[in-house]
Design a protein around this motif. Structure first.
Motif: not given
Length: 246
Positions: A63-68, A136-138
């Motif tokens: 989890y590299a960068f969430s929408t939040e 990568l979850a971006l």
């Protein structure tokens, strides 16, 4: 005996998901700005990826960068985007050398164009690698992903490609960004927080959760192996009772 020596190679999870938490707190403890923590966290990513590949883990999703995270101060967001670009460009050759495929999930179109271009380039260059897939979850949010999947299915019904009664778990999962990988068996979250923070909610229905107080920049492959050893001690019943498994 180290944790690596305690691993049962025949019971390794195929897919590990990681919520990399604690970069900012780690930097604060060092008397540094938050970006210093993010930079140091990259070293942890590299070590964990290599550790996974070393023991035979086929899928690692971080989890590299969430929408939040877009709600963070603009200065920090911009620094994170620049760090993402530089890291991708620096590590693509190493990924290929180690036979690791780079993948990405999330609302990629919302990223800066430079990030999109460099990410796509790295994914194309590593597309044929087979040892391990690093995802990568971006700009990712599980709620965003689920709503997007629902919209896709609704459009297929409108277009008369499928009927409502044909929608089931399998057809729904096929619309998710993770459609081509197994669901994670183990999720690791660092920094002592005990929540999943809108991460892979559908996919983690039966995932074993592992929480550690270690801040992400201090998390290394020995910590990874410890988490896997803990996972291997658990009984995964999927609704059944122990006697049925035995």
């Amino acid at each position: 005996m180290g944790f690596k020596e305690q691993l049962d190679i025949n019971k390794l999870p195929q897919h590990i998901a990681v919520i990399m938490d604690g970069n900012g707190r780690w930097a604060k403890n060092q008397g540094k700005i938050r970006h210093f923590g993010h930079e140091s966290g990259v070293l942890s990513v590299k070590d964990i990826v290599e550790g996974c590949a070393d023991i035979g883990i086929k899928y690692l999703t971080v989890y590299a960068f969430s929408t939040e995270n877009w709600n963070r101060p603009a200065e920090e967001v911009n620094a994170l985007m620049e760090l993402l670009i530089s890291t991708i460009n620096q590590e693509t050759a190493t990924l290929t050398k180690n036979n690791i495929r780079l993948n990405a999930i999330g609302d990629i179109a919302s990223l800066p164009q430079k990030c999109i271009d460099d990410l796509k380039s790295a994914m194309e260059k590593t597309a044929d690698n087979t040892r391990c897939t690093l995802t990568l979850a971006l700009s990712y949010s599980s709620k965003w992903e689920l709503v997007t999947a629902a919209k896709k299915l609704a459009q297929q019904v409108i277009d008369q490609k499928i009927k409502i009664e044909e929608i089931d778990e399998k057809s729904f999962a096929a619309q998710l960004t993770t459609f081509d990988m197994p669901e994670p068996e183990l999720m690791i979250r660092t920094s002592g927080e005990h929540r999943v923070s809108n991460f892979l909610l559908w996919q983690m229905a039966y995932t074993e959760l592992y929480f550690t107080d270690t801040l992400w920049p201090d998390f290394r492959r020995e910590d990874l192996f410890e988490a896997i050893v803990d996972y291997q001690k658990r009984e995964r019943r999927f609704g059944k009772i122990s006697e049925q498994l035995n």
